[in-house]
Motif scaffolding. Structure first.
Motif, PDB file in Angstrom:
ATOM      1  N   GLN A 159      24.078  33.677 -21.095  1.00  0.00           N
ATOM      2  CA  GLN A 159      24.755  32.793 -20.616  1.00  0.00           C
ATOM      3  C   GLN A 159      24.285  31.529 -21.368  1.00  0.00           C
ATOM      4  OE1 GLN A 159      26.553  33.747 -17.820  1.00  0.00           O
ATOM      5  NE2 GLN A 159      27.612  32.011 -17.849  1.00  0.00           N
TER       6      GLN A 159
ATOM      7  N   TYR B  50      26.011  27.419 -22.353  1.00  0.00           N
ATOM      8  CA  TYR B  50      26.722  26.205 -21.515  1.00  0.00           C
ATOM      9  C   TYR B  50      27.083  25.270 -22.574  1.00  0.00           C
ATOM     10  CZ  TYR B  50      24.703  28.210 -17.448  1.00  0.00           C
ATOM     11  OH  TYR B  50      24.528  28.903 -16.044  1.00  0.00           O
TER      12      TYR B  50
ATOM     13  N   GLN C  60      26.493  24.443 -27.779  1.00  0.00           N
ATOM     14  CA  GLN C  60      26.382  25.473 -26.892  1.00  0.00           C
ATOM     15  C   GLN C  60      24.922  25.691 -26.882  1.00  0.00           C
ATOM     16  OE1 GLN C  60      28.414  29.062 -27.865  1.00  0.00           O
ATOM     17  NE2 GLN C  60      30.364  28.206 -27.545  1.00  0.00           N
TER      18      GLN C  60
ATOM     19  N   MET D 111      24.539  22.222 -14.536  1.00  0.00           N
ATOM     20  CA  MET D 111      25.147  22.999 -15.304  1.00  0.00           C
ATOM     21  C   MET D 111      26.623  23.245 -14.662  1.00  0.00           C
ATOM     22  SD  MET D 111      22.121  25.827 -14.951  1.00  0.00           S
ATOM     23  CE  MET D 111      20.648  25.583 -16.065  1.00  0.00           C
TER      24      MET D 111
ATOM     25  N   MET E 259      29.020  21.352 -16.979  1.00  0.00           N
ATOM     26  CA  MET E 259      29.115  21.785 -18.286  1.00  0.00           C
ATOM     27  C   MET E 259      30.323  22.753 -18.154  1.00  0.00           C
ATOM     28  SD  MET E 259      25.167  21.781 -19.098  1.00  0.00           S
ATOM     29  CE  MET E 259      25.219  21.716 -21.158  1.00  0.00           C
TER      30      MET E 259
ATOM     31  N   ASP F 225      31.069  26.539 -19.057  1.00  0.00           N
ATOM     32  CA  ASP F 225      30.561  27.876 -19.017  1.00  0.00           C
ATOM     33  C   ASP F 225      31.221  28.771 -20.134  1.00  0.00           C
ATOM     34  OD1 ASP F 225      29.471  30.095 -18.613  1.00  0.00           O
ATOM     35  OD2 ASP F 225      30.190  30.695 -16.536  1.00  0.00           O
TER      36      ASP F 225
END
Length: 617
Positions: free
Chosen positions: A410, A412, A432, A491, A494, A496
């Motif tokens: 994952q 962000y 990222q 998060m 941010m 995704d």
């Protein structure tokens, strides 16, 4: 310009014709240097490399370097000399002289101001020379004429005179101690003596003039008060209005005139001259340090977990060379050891490693002491990690892909809402980051600001910037959040970017799996290259794979788009079919049957044949 880390886009060696053109451009840009003197410093046959970089301010700069270090850089089609070249030819460009304490200000990012310029003859119409705005100039010290910085004139010479000793003089581009200077041998400033026309007697004169000007200013006011205390003169009381206006004009003009003294006194200058007369480091000493640096760094990075025993030659080629900092190269012949065996014998004497002779002249490393003090205390202070570098769109940055599956993670992306927090840790807008990187940034910010509530690490007292990043608006009252809640909120603010989707591998009933195509080709100058395609189908991160190949075979790599179809093609200098096949098979677990072109591996005497793609019966 070079005070902050820059990104290297390409680094190649100039061909003969381009090298001749560069020499002609140097002689044309700096007429004071003769062709004979320049050829003596840099012989005609010496290799010159060209490095294209992106600076922190997004400027494109071309840096020309030789083995001794950078000699020039080009910015906006203007050629500037580097400090290593100026130390050989101090009078290459016009120079300004300043006091030694100003050097530390320049290192902190300041430009050279007019009050800091030392003028032996005082301010006059010709004191600043005959410069145009933007001309290349250098900066030296009163104690040493060797330049300590390179820049451009902030104003023309006439405008500098009209400024009356106030304002900016030089916009600094390159100085001692920046990252461009670090690309060279890093030896200290050579001692070339005081600048011409600025002797010790002249410095004493400037000092005495400064003291006299201060004494006059101290005695001027008492004389005025004494005259006011006595009886007023009739003539002074009967001044006409026209005469008083003339006096005020003269006073105003006197205030605008610059002081002939300097703003910094020599007695205020700290005694730092010992740092300038330190003998330069020899080439052998510098190479010895670089060898040890690469060895220790390899034990902390690529050689942290390796299968032992390992041949010393393989350890040097695969791990030590890959640990060499960017812009430098390891050459055993230029060190005091001359041979790898002597260097490793010294390391073994420190009990960092243990060696064993397998056969005559063939040595292997049997054990490594990772708990040795030299390994534990090693710090790579020059390491700069750019998370956005070498990453293609749609590719994972982990590089841990296996055949038929992708190591998804994952990610962000930094948004404007959280940028004030993340930019403190060198993260740009749109960068990222993994979840671990996001936690590291927030944790460092909270610890540096001491935002834990009463020493309880599970609760955080948000300051204004952190509260703005969480809420998006200024907080009305103090905001206290649990650590997990804070991370979730950050998060959520941010973008995704999700994880890398699984590679599209055709099913078995629709035909065979497309193999990785490994080919060899010839480029300009009859140079052989290796071309690899279809890596994405097997979940291989092409950018990370290119970096591994560059370290493993010490050759340049290029990623090019495939013409007429989707995907990219990796190009490696030289015939590297054998290394590519072994890397794909051993690390990425790609079966040999899924590789095409293994027969193109070079047949070298004494080496094993390339692995066959045919399955054993």
């Amino acid at each position: 310009m070079f005070a902050k880390p820059f990104q290297v886009k390409s680094n190649c060696q100039l061909k003969g014709s381009v090298r001749k053109k560069f020499r002609a451009d140097i002689l044309k840009a700096f007429p004071s240097i003769t062709e004979e003197a320049f050829n003596e410093y840099i012989p005609n046959k010496e290799a010159i490399s060209l490095m294209k970089i992106f600076t922190h301010s997004k400027d494109i700069v071309h840096v020309y370097s030789v083995e001794k270090g950078p000699i020039a850089f080009e910015r906006e089609n203007q050629l500037f000399p580097a400090l290593y070249l100026l130390w050989q030819f101090p009078n290459l460009v016009p120079s300004f002289t300043t006091w030694p304490p100003v050097l530390q200000k320049i290192k902190n990012g300041a430009d050279l101001m007019l009050p800091g310029v030392v003028l032996p003859e005082g301010i006059s119409i010709n004191a600043y020379g005959k410069l145009a705005k933007g001309d290349c100039v250098s900066v030296n010290l009163t104690s040493n004429q060797a330049p300590i910085a390179v820049g451009v004139a902030a104003h023309s010479s006439h405008d500098m005179y009209m400024c009356g000793g106030r304002g900016k003089c030089v916009n600094i581009l390159h100085f001692v101690g920046d990252l461009l200077w670090s690309q060279g041998a890093k030896y200290n400033i050579p001692e070339l003596g005081p600048p011409p026309g600025l002797s010790a007697t002249m410095l004493e004169k400037l000092s005495s003039e400064e003291d006299d000007s201060e004494d006059d200013s101290e005695n001027e006011e008492p004389r005025k008060t004494n005259s006011n205390e006595g009886s007023e003169d009739e003539n002074n009381s009967e001044l006409s209005e026209e005469e008083s206006e003339k006096d005020s004009d003269i006073d105003e003009l006197t205030d605008r005139l610059p002081n002939l003294g300097t703003s910094v006194k020599p007695e205020d200058v700290p005694l730092e001259t010992n740092t300038f007369i330190k003998p330069p480091e020899t080439e052998a000493e510098a190479m010895d340090k670089l060898l040890r640096f690469c060895f220790l760094k390899s034990l902390k990075t690529s050689a942290r977990k390796i299968d032992l025993p390992i041949l010393t030659s393989n350890f040097y080629k695969v791990h030590m060379l890959s640990a060499c900092p960017a812009g430098k190269s390891v050459d055993l012949k230029k060190s005091s050891y001359k041979k790898l065996s002597k260097f490793l014998d010294e390391v073994a004497a420190e009990k960092i490693i243990s060696q064993k002779e397998l056969s005559k002249g063939v040595m292997s490393i049997t054990s490594i002491n990772y708990n040795h003090e030299a390994v534990l205390t090693f710090l790579d202070l020059d390491a700069v990690v750019d998370e956005s570098a070498h990453v293609l769109p749609g590719h994972s940055r982990t590089g841990k892909c296996m055949c038929g599956q992708v190591h998804a993670e994952q990610m962000y992306s930094v948004t404007p809402s959280v940028l004030p927090i993340f930019k403190l840790y060198s993260n740009r807008l749109g960068a990222q980051l993994s979840m671990a990187s996001v936690k590291k940034v927030i944790s460092d910010y909270v610890n540096n600001k001491n935002l834990h509530v009463g020493g309880d690490t599970s609760k955080v007292q948000c300051d204004d910037e952190l509260a703005m990043a969480v809420l998006g608006i200024p907080p009305v009252e103090p905001l206290v959040l649990a650590w997990d809640d804070l991370l979730k909120r950050i998060m959520a603010r941010m973008l995704d970017t999700s994880s890398l989707p699984a590679p599209k591998i055709p099913k078995e009933d629709k035909g065979k799996l497309t193999p990785i195509d490994i080919q060899t080709a010839t480029r300009t100058g009859n140079k052989k290259v290796t071309l690899i395609s279809n890596l994405e189908i097997y979940g291989v991160d092409v950018a990370e794979f290119a970096k591994e190949c560059q370290r493993g075979v010490a050759a340049s790599t290029t990623i090019n788009p495939l013409q007429g179809r989707k995907g990219v093609q990796l190009q490696i200098q030289g015939n590297q079919v054998r290394f590519i096949s072994q890397l794909l098979h051993d690390k990425y677990k790609v079966p040999l049957a899924n590789m095409r072109g293994l027969d193109k591996a070079p047949k070298v005497k004494g080496q094993k044949k390339a692995p066959s793609s045919k399955p054993k019966k």
